[in-house]
Write a protein that holds these residues in place. Structure first.
Motif, PDB file in Angstrom:
ATOM      1  N   CYS A 185       0.741  -0.934   0.297  1.00  0.00           N
ATOM      2  CA  CYS A 185      -0.207  -0.185   0.086  1.00  0.00           C
ATOM      3  C   CYS A 185       1.071   1.246  -0.165  1.00  0.00           C
TER       4      CYS A 185
ATOM      5  N   TRP B  75      -4.216   0.007   8.331  1.00  0.00           N
ATOM      6  CA  TRP B  75      -3.497   0.334   6.592  1.00  0.00           C
ATOM      7  C   TRP B  75      -4.564  -0.078   5.054  1.00  0.00           C
TER       8      TRP B  75
ATOM      9  N   SER C 184      -7.761   1.305   2.165  1.00  0.00           N
ATOM     10  CA  SER C 184      -8.630   2.449   0.458  1.00  0.00           C
ATOM     11  C   SER C 184      -9.640   2.402   0.395  1.00  0.00           C
TER      12      SER C 184
ATOM     13  N   GLU D 244       1.114   5.183   1.290  1.00  0.00           N
ATOM     14  CA  GLU D 244       0.820   6.013   2.097  1.00  0.00           C
ATOM     15  C   GLU D 244       1.287   7.231   1.434  1.00  0.00           C
TER      16      GLU D 244
ATOM     17  N   LEU E 131      -7.314   9.277   8.071  1.00  0.00           N
ATOM     18  CA  LEU E 131      -6.387   8.109   8.074  1.00  0.00           C
ATOM     19  C   LEU E 131      -6.241   7.759   9.997  1.00  0.00           C
TER      20      LEU E 131
ATOM     21  N   ARG F  13      -4.366   6.350   0.783  1.00  0.00           N
ATOM     22  CA  ARG F  13      -3.481   4.929   0.796  1.00  0.00           C
ATOM     23  C   ARG F  13      -4.347   4.090  -0.464  1.00  0.00           C
TER      24      ARG F  13
END
Length: 350
Positions: A284, A319, A322, A286, A350, A304
């Motif tokens: 991912c 995390w 998305s 970020e 986030l 993300r």
């Protein structure tokens, strides 16, 4: 195409597809050190309590001390949280929005076993009047739970730009249900204009001198528009980048700081090598935007880019969250090797 270019490797043990949870947690702490203050103002357990009752408060601005004051007087007829015991333990919490991370929250003491609490407390913010007038005051009432599962009892939100500052008297206001936009994190923080590209291993042909032995992800951060204006002069912003789950210094990259501009142009390209095609479904990217100050940097918003599955190499991670737009952007990059994919994505908490 850009004024700066950075090339760094995507680092993690390729043979061990499940990195240790312990090391991952400690790594993430450095990235998410402000997550507690930038999460939604509605942190806690809402339960099934309907908002009811009223709150009495007054607002004032002390010009001499440059201080915004919220005089919280009392509440009446609040909802009962513990129906068996017929009790609520309420307190009042305030935020200045949208700048939750910068200003922080203020809250009163907790009053036990009452739906008609009396506080007579003043919550204070050191802030310039010009900055205050571009904020909103969110005042909410909560039931305090010893285990931290606090229950929302109601709120009121005031646009301070249109507030009558000659009104310094205590007034009663009805408490309202929490707003859906804030619960869902839909608060406008600006938009990022960027392009991304994936170059698979060996895809450029043997004759190409720049043919990568491993795959590369290219990230071109072009500009950001409509950032939160934290000061009358604007904002001094920069962009941080990590490729998660790697949160080491080798993964970290940032742009230069653009001063006094809510529409900064960065034109910064980052290249991460060490990617195999199968890594794209578990990694991912970020990208977070920050306001730069001497003592500490303040989070403004981020995106993300990934598949948003909630999993990375078989491990559940928070995390991998998305949005639909971010997932579609990442999927388009995966399906169009060696092509720049352009996008305009909204920044979010986030």
């Amino acid at each position: 195409e850009s004024d700066t270019a950075s090339e760094i490797s995507f680092q993690f043990n390729k043979h061990k597809k499940t990195p240790s949870i312990g090391s991952h947690s400690s790594d993430m702490a450095s990235v998410s050190s402000v997550s507690g203050s930038v999460l939604s103002v509605y942190s806690g357990d809402f339960g099934s309590v309907d908002a009811q009752g009223t709150v009495e408060f007054a607002l004032d601005y002390d010009e001499k001390n440059r201080e915004f004051q919220v005089h919280v007087s009392q509440c009446r007829d609040l909802a009962v949280v513990d129906e068996k015991k017929g009790r609520s333990d309420p307190y009042v919490k305030t935020y200045l929005l949208p700048d939750k991370a910068r200003m922080g929250k203020r809250k009163t003491s907790v009053k036990k076993r009452t739906v008609n609490p009396i506080y007579n407390e003043v919550l204070r913010y050191k802030i310039e009047k010009m900055v205050l007038l571009i904020q909103k005051l969110n005042l909410s009432v909560w039931h305090n739970d010893p285990l931290g599962r606090n229950s929302f009892l109601g709120e009121i939100e005031i646009d301070l730009a249109s507030w009558d500052w000659s009104n310094r008297k205590l007034n009663w206001y009805p408490l309202k249900p929490r707003s859906l936009s804030a619960v869902n994190g839909v608060d406008h923080r600006g938009v990022m204009n960027l392009s991304i590209k994936y170059v698979p291993p060996g895809s450029l042909g043997k004759m190409c001198p720049k043919n990568p032995p491993s795959g590369e992800v290219h990230i071109w951060v072009k500009d950001v528009k409509d950032l939160l204006q934290l000061r009358p002069s604007g904002v001094d912003s920069f962009v941080k980048c990590y490729v998660l789950p790697d949160t080491s210094k080798k993964s970290y990259q940032k742009t230069r700081v653009i001063k006094r501009d809510t529409n900064p142009v960065f034109n910064h390209t980052i290249v991460y090598d060490g990617f195999h095609t199968e890594d794209l479904k578990d990694a991912c990217v970020e990208l977070t935007v920050w306001d730069h100050e001497k003592l500490t940097n303040h989070f403004l918003g981020g995106i993300r880019l990934g598949l948003g599955t909630g999993l990375s190499y078989g491990i559940s991670v928070d995390w991998m969250d998305s949005t639909q737009e971010e997932v579609a952007f990442w999927q388009e990059m995966m399906s169009a090797a060696n092509e720049w994919i352009e996008g305009l994505l909204p920044l979010r908490s986030l």
